[in-house]
Each structure stands twice: as C-alpha cells, then as structure tokens.
Write an enzyme that holds these catalytic residues in place. Sequence first.
Site, PDB file in Angstrom:
ATOM      1  N   SER A 217      62.430  -4.187  40.766  1.00  0.00           N
ATOM      2  CA  SER A 217      61.238  -4.117  41.606  1.00  0.00           C
ATOM      3  C   SER A 217      61.467  -4.997  42.818  1.00  0.00           C
ATOM      4  O   SER A 217      62.089  -6.068  42.708  1.00  0.00           O
ATOM      5  CB  SER A 217      60.021  -4.626  40.828  1.00  0.00           C
ATOM      6  OG  SER A 217      58.955  -4.907  41.713  1.00  0.00           O
ATOM      7  N   SER A 218      60.947  -4.558  43.969  1.00  0.00           N
ATOM      8  CA  SER A 218      61.050  -5.398  45.170  1.00  0.00           C
ATOM      9  C   SER A 218      60.366  -6.733  44.916  1.00  0.00           C
ATOM     10  O   SER A 218      60.727  -7.750  45.503  1.00  0.00           O
ATOM     11  CB  SER A 218      60.395  -4.698  46.359  1.00  0.00           C
ATOM     12  OG  SER A 218      60.973  -3.426  46.547  1.00  0.00           O
TER      13      SER A 218
ATOM     14  N   HIS B 177      65.610   2.291  43.999  1.00  0.00           N
ATOM     15  CA  HIS B 177      65.481   3.167  45.172  1.00  0.00           C
ATOM     16  C   HIS B 177      66.780   3.951  45.403  1.00  0.00           C
ATOM     17  O   HIS B 177      66.745   5.144  45.722  1.00  0.00           O
ATOM     18  CB  HIS B 177      65.220   2.336  46.428  1.00  0.00           C
ATOM     19  CG  HIS B 177      63.952   1.526  46.403  1.00  0.00           C
ATOM     20  ND1 HIS B 177      63.953   0.155  46.515  1.00  0.00           N
ATOM     21  CD2 HIS B 177      62.661   1.889  46.301  1.00  0.00           C
ATOM     22  CE1 HIS B 177      62.702  -0.294  46.489  1.00  0.00           C
ATOM     23  NE2 HIS B 177      61.897   0.738  46.350  1.00  0.00           N
TER      24      HIS B 177
HETATM   25  P1  AMP Z   1      58.293   1.196  46.191  1.00  0.00           P
HETATM   26  O1  AMP Z   1      59.178   0.852  47.341  1.00  0.00           O
HETATM   27  O2  AMP Z   1      58.115   0.089  45.205  1.00  0.00           O
HETATM   28  O3  AMP Z   1      57.002   1.830  46.638  1.00  0.00           O
HETATM   29  O4  AMP Z   1      59.053   2.321  45.377  1.00  0.00           O
HETATM   30  C1  AMP Z   1      59.500   3.505  45.993  1.00  0.00           C
HETATM   31  C2  AMP Z   1      59.949   4.469  44.937  1.00  0.00           C
HETATM   32  O5  AMP Z   1      60.998   3.877  44.163  1.00  0.00           O
HETATM   33  C3  AMP Z   1      58.839   4.834  43.951  1.00  0.00           C
HETATM   34  O6  AMP Z   1      58.951   6.213  43.638  1.00  0.00           O
HETATM   35  C4  AMP Z   1      59.155   3.973  42.767  1.00  0.00           C
HETATM   36  O7  AMP Z   1      58.679   4.491  41.545  1.00  0.00           O
HETATM   37  C5  AMP Z   1      60.665   3.967  42.803  1.00  0.00           C
HETATM   38  N1  AMP Z   1      61.168   2.817  42.053  1.00  0.00           N
HETATM   39  C6  AMP Z   1      60.826   1.519  42.198  1.00  0.00           C
HETATM   40  N2  AMP Z   1      61.449   0.759  41.285  1.00  0.00           N
HETATM   41  C7  AMP Z   1      62.188   1.587  40.525  1.00  0.00           C
HETATM   42  C8  AMP Z   1      63.052   1.413  39.400  1.00  0.00           C
HETATM   43  N3  AMP Z   1      63.283   0.218  38.870  1.00  0.00           N
HETATM   44  N4  AMP Z   1      63.668   2.500  38.884  1.00  0.00           N
HETATM   45  C9  AMP Z   1      63.441   3.732  39.408  1.00  0.00           C
HETATM   46  N5  AMP Z   1      62.642   3.965  40.463  1.00  0.00           N
HETATM   47  C10 AMP Z   1      62.022   2.913  41.008  1.00  0.00           C
END
Ligand code: AMP
Length: 287
Positions: free
Chosen positions: A186-187, A37
């Site tokens: 990843s969260s 993020h």
């Molecule tokens: P999320 O909070 O999981 O919905 O992710 C929010 C944004 O962060 C989305 O555009 C995801 O693709 C991006 N994102 C999540 N994990 C990663 C990562 N490891 N590398 C790059 N972008 C990420």
Amino acid sequence: MQIIDDIKQMQTLGLEARAAGQTLAFVPTMGYLHSGHLSLLEEGRRRGDRLALSIFVNPTQFGPHEDLDKYPRDFSRDEALARSAGVDWLFYPRADDIYPPDYATYVNVTGGLSEVLEGACRPGHFQGVATVVAKLFNIVQPHLALFGQKDFQQLAVIRRMTDDLNLPVRIVGMPIVREADGLAMSSRNVYLSTEHRRQSLAINQALRLATRKVAEGVTSASVVLDSARSRLQAEPDLMIDYLKVCNSTTLQDTAVIDDSALMLIAVKIGSTRLIDNHLLLQSWPGP
Ligand code: AMP
C-alpha cells in the site's frame, strides 16, 4: 511514454486508439507506485495494444479529517516506474480541471454495496471513487480497466457502476500483491514507523489464521472472527475499524463459511489506516 495533463488531449488519444481498432487498457491510481500497481500495469500491457495509467489523488474520496494533504507523492519516481512498465500514456490531471468550480455531478452506487465496511467508516468515500472512475473512463475511453482486489469493496462498487451505467469497459480484478512478510502493499505503508510496521503484520496473520481454521473444517464465521480478533488485539497500537466475514458478492455479513466467504479487515495503527482481505476458502498465497 507521453505525459498528458490535458483532459481533451487524453480523450482524443483514447478515441483515436479506439477508432484505429487498438485495445486500450487502463490502470487508474493515486500514484506513489509500488509492486501492486506494477502488477496491474503488467497485466494491462499484456492485454492491451495501448496502456494508459492515471495518477490522480482524488480529493472527493477523502473525508475532511483524512490524509489528502499528506498522501505520499513522488511524480518523478512514478514517471520512471511507469516508463519501465511500458506505459504509453501517463495521464496526470490537475484537480481544478477534474473538478472545476462549477462542478455539480456525482455518481452514487446504492443498494448496500457502498454503505457497509469502508462506506460506513468513510462516509462519501465511494461517491468520490465512483465519480472519479466514471469521469476517468469517459476521458481515457479504455476497453478494459484493471483494479486490485486489495480494495475489494471498491472493485465491487466499480463493477456495479459499470454494469448499471452500461459503460463499455471490461473490469479486470487482480490479486493482492504482498511484501515478503505478508503485509499487503500500500502507498500508505510508508507512513509506518518500524514498530508499527512490525505490529501491522498482525493483519495478514489474522487473515492467515482464519484461513487455516477454515481449512481445518471450521464453518462458523464467529469462531474464525474470534481467532482473528485475538490476533489483532495482541498488538497494543492497533485499533480495529472493522473485522467482518461477508458474502463476497453482496458484502453483507455471513454467519456460515462457504465459497464466497470473505474476511475483511480495516485497522488504524497510529494515524495510518490499513485494509486487507482474503477469501477464506482460498489457500493463502506464499509462505
Ligand atoms: P491506489 O493508488 O491505492 O488508489 O490503487 C490503485 C489501484 O492499485 C487500485 O485498483 C488498487 O486496488 C490497486 N492496488 C493497490 N495496492 C495493491 C496491492 N497490494 N495489490 C494489488 N493491487 C493493489
């Protein structure tokens, strides 16, 4: 940094920034921020005069038996990280305001992009994603929005929706950020036990193995799929949801490796679901 929970107030700020000729960059997330993020926020800060971050765990993109209730949340930690990333506006709406009781409008991206891969495993997922992203674009009014290639299919669906609906937002795709040992950030990684964290390395190792085979001259998708599958199946608790080589534009299966060949993996390990992907003709980033 201003924390905003009111939809009208966020929209007014976005419209005012536009009227003042400022470029507004936007990073939508579900919070529990990590370096993936933060890489989006850094790029947004670089490209925008103003930077907005949303944190919203969107209920409509979770299936009935998925992890909506236990999705990790830590607002005060996220707030501190957002502040140090130079966020101007942290938009943190309530679910009841985004989806009031009489809510009735959904966005569906059809034509093959939404129905495969994640869409096949998680029915309704992309309707939830497309709907909330369209709403967030209308609320925040950004000029550009940054998304990670970690969720490759999500990025493709959002690009299609933005084009099809003529939304005045430029979509920027950003590279996957990985832990030092290669696991995609990843969260959901926080759910993993030590043993499952170790087994989950098979995901990036399978991608790396496939990439190496292609670099050595293999052009058959089934050959690289076999070697990736063997690596994944070597881990006792790792169940494959899908393992595919697809055309990165259409997301349809491809038999012969070319520039657009993308390997995508989704697995369940215990009760945690993880996804990752890599363009097979691109060299593997890092060690
Ligand atoms: P999320 O909070 O999981 O919905 O992710 C929010 C944004 O962060 C989305 O555009 C995801 O693709 C991006 N994102 C999540 N994990 C990663 C990562 N490891 N590398 C790059 N972008 C990420």
